[in-house]
Design an enzyme around this catalytic site. Structure first.
Site, PDB file in Angstrom:
ATOM      1  N   HIS A   1      -5.854 -40.344 -16.147  1.00 47.73           N
ATOM      2  CA  HIS A   1      -7.022 -39.559 -15.749  1.00 47.73           C
ATOM      3  C   HIS A   1      -6.692 -38.692 -14.526  1.00 47.73           C
ATOM      4  O   HIS A   1      -6.940 -37.482 -14.522  1.00 47.73           O
ATOM      5  CB  HIS A   1      -8.180 -40.528 -15.437  1.00 47.73           C
ATOM      6  CG  HIS A   1      -9.423 -39.867 -14.961  1.00 47.73           C
ATOM      7  ND1 HIS A   1     -10.508 -39.660 -15.780  1.00 47.73           N
ATOM      8  CD2 HIS A   1      -9.753 -39.373 -13.747  1.00 47.73           C
ATOM      9  CE1 HIS A   1     -11.463 -39.061 -15.083  1.00 47.73           C
ATOM     10  NE2 HIS A   1     -11.035 -38.877 -13.837  1.00 47.73           N
ATOM     11  N   GLU A   2      -6.090 -39.306 -13.515  1.00 41.17           N
ATOM     12  CA  GLU A   2      -5.747 -38.576 -12.293  1.00 41.17           C
ATOM     13  C   GLU A   2      -4.648 -37.538 -12.549  1.00 41.17           C
ATOM     14  O   GLU A   2      -4.648 -36.467 -11.949  1.00 41.17           O
ATOM     15  CB  GLU A   2      -5.316 -39.543 -11.182  1.00 41.17           C
ATOM     16  CG  GLU A   2      -6.407 -40.497 -10.712  1.00 41.17           C
ATOM     17  CD  GLU A   2      -7.667 -39.788 -10.229  1.00 41.17           C
ATOM     18  OE1 GLU A   2      -7.569 -38.649  -9.720  1.00 41.17           O
ATOM     19  OE2 GLU A   2      -8.759 -40.362 -10.380  1.00 41.17           O
TER      20      GLU A   2
ATOM     21  N   HIS B   1      -6.219 -34.389 -13.864  1.00 42.79           N
ATOM     22  CA  HIS B   1      -6.692 -33.524 -12.762  1.00 42.79           C
ATOM     23  C   HIS B   1      -5.521 -32.801 -12.099  1.00 42.79           C
ATOM     24  O   HIS B   1      -5.555 -31.602 -11.876  1.00 42.79           O
ATOM     25  CB  HIS B   1      -7.352 -34.371 -11.659  1.00 42.79           C
ATOM     26  CG  HIS B   1      -8.681 -34.931 -12.023  1.00 42.79           C
ATOM     27  ND1 HIS B   1      -9.728 -34.142 -12.434  1.00 42.79           N
ATOM     28  CD2 HIS B   1      -9.159 -36.199 -11.984  1.00 42.79           C
ATOM     29  CE1 HIS B   1     -10.794 -34.922 -12.650  1.00 42.79           C
ATOM     30  NE2 HIS B   1     -10.460 -36.175 -12.388  1.00 42.79           N
TER      31      HIS B   1
ATOM     32  N   ASP C   1     -16.332 -36.831 -10.848  1.00 41.72           N
ATOM     33  CA  ASP C   1     -16.030 -35.497 -11.355  1.00 41.72           C
ATOM     34  C   ASP C   1     -17.302 -34.748 -11.729  1.00 41.72           C
ATOM     35  O   ASP C   1     -17.384 -33.534 -11.577  1.00 41.72           O
ATOM     36  CB  ASP C   1     -15.137 -35.606 -12.592  1.00 41.72           C
ATOM     37  CG  ASP C   1     -13.847 -36.341 -12.287  1.00 41.72           C
ATOM     38  OD1 ASP C   1     -13.362 -36.213 -11.150  1.00 41.72           O
ATOM     39  OD2 ASP C   1     -13.355 -37.050 -13.172  1.00 41.72           O
TER      40      ASP C   1
END
Ligand code: ZN
Length: 362
Positions: free
Chosen positions: A67-68, A71, A161
């Site tokens: 997930h990170e 980004h 987010d």
């Protein structure tokens, strides 16, 4: 003591793990091994249960990391510098410098995390149709983890987010500051509703609500601070009558100086060059006859006068220090302290109310 360790590099990004995560890992392995499917592996033979639970716990951190990374990789395309990804007990955080304020870019960076999670979740749920009990149970859980991660992050409140996505929509028609205020207010309202709901249902919600409430306040505070302090330079706000001490001075002399000036720290200057910094904290319990050169801290963080006052604030917050010597061509030309910056913020806000503007303000 270092609380986090770099474990590996992926796509040129350092991944650090905080010690607190190890505790969570053990708790998760236990929780997965005693929960019934699809949230765990209760009912499998003991050895399988432990192996599957361990894989799932590691998989959860892998999901947060993915997930990170989602980004980070998109942010990097917009030229954002990625300092690394840190995994800790509450999840993960990508440490990024100077995030873009353009609504479209903020939106793309914010949405890429949940998109990654939903992608992994979908593939995983698809794989859970493989007719082997262990494989099925693992991918079902792994899929749920990712879908929950995606949904949770879409809650329209900072620091999730969803809060950034909401601000990026609002900022299409308003200023960034205005958009942040509305998004933060939305987050706070949501947090209060969530806490009330939590009282009657699940106490965990109260904790999450608190996390969201604090996150909304923090984001708003930082953006407002940047809006004000970002418009003035360090040179505009620094004190130029810097009281310095020499490395030859004794601790007792510096204590006298602290009492006289009410400053809590001084740059240590030798032959016009800054060689260290001495604060009240450094001399607690030290022999009054000791020379400053022996007790000062030699790692001096400085700032140049043409940086913005907000840059000075950020450096002080990140390093956990209260004052910053201002240095130009190796010579000390001034000093800024955190308490000075807070006073300046209040002054500038008052001036702004009265219609004063400076430097490319919107
Ligand atoms: Zn995210």
């Amino acid at each position: 003591m270092r609380a986090s360790f770099r474990i590996f590099r992926v796509f040129g990004i350092d991944v650090e793990v905080h010690i607190s995560l190890l505790i969570l890992l053990i708790l998760l392995i236990y929780a997965f091994s005693v929960s019934p499917p699809p949230y765990g592996f209760e009912g499998f033979p003991e050895v399988e249960r432990i192996i599957l639970s361990t894989l799932a716990a590691i998989g959860l951190f892998g999901s947060i990391l993915a997930h990170e990374l989602g980004h980070s990789l998109v942010a990097r395309r917009y030229g954002v510098k990625i300092k690394g990804i840190m995994l800790f007990i509450f999840g993960g955080v990508a440490m990024m410098e100077n995030l873009p304020k353009k609504p479209r870019e903020e939106f793309m960076i914010a949405i890429s995390g949940p998109v990654t999670s939903f992608g992994l979740g979908t593939i995983s749920l698809f794989l859970s149709s493989i007719p082997v009990a262990e494989v099925r149970a693992f991918f079902l859980l792994f899929g749920y983890i990712n879908i929950i991660l995606g949904v949770f992050n879409l809650i329209p409140a900072f620091p999730m987010d969803g809060g950034r996505i909401l601000r990026s929509f609002l900022a299409e028609r308003r200023s960034y500051v205005e958009a942040t205020k509305i998004a933060a207010e939305t987050g706070r309202t949501l947090a209060i509703l969530m806490a009330i709901f939590g009282i009657f249902t699940n106490p965990w919600l109260i904790l999450i609500a608190l996390f969201i409430y604090i996150g909304a306040n923090e984001e708003e505070r930082l953006v407002l601070l940047e809006n004000v302090l970002g418009r003035v330079s360090v040179a505009d706000v620094m004190s130029t009558d810097v009281v310095t001490v020499s490395p030859e001075m004794r601790v007792s002399e510096v204590i006298d100086l602290i009492l006289k000036t009410k400053h809590l720290g001084f740059p240590v200057v030798d032959d016009g060059r800054i060689v260290g910094i001495i604060t009240l904290h450094d001399i607690i319990g030290v022999d009054p006859e000791e020379r400053i050169g022996n007790v000062m801290s030699r790692e001096v963080v400085t700032i140049s006068p043409d940086k913005s006052a907000f840059d000075a604030f950020k450096i002080m917050s990140e390093m956990g220090i209260g004052r910053l010597p201002v240095v130009e061509d190796g010579r000390i030309v001034g000093i800024v302290s955190r308490s000075d910056l807070m006073k300046i913020k209040e002054i500038l806000e008052t001036l702004e109310v009265m219609g004063w503007r400076k430097r490319g303000s919107s």
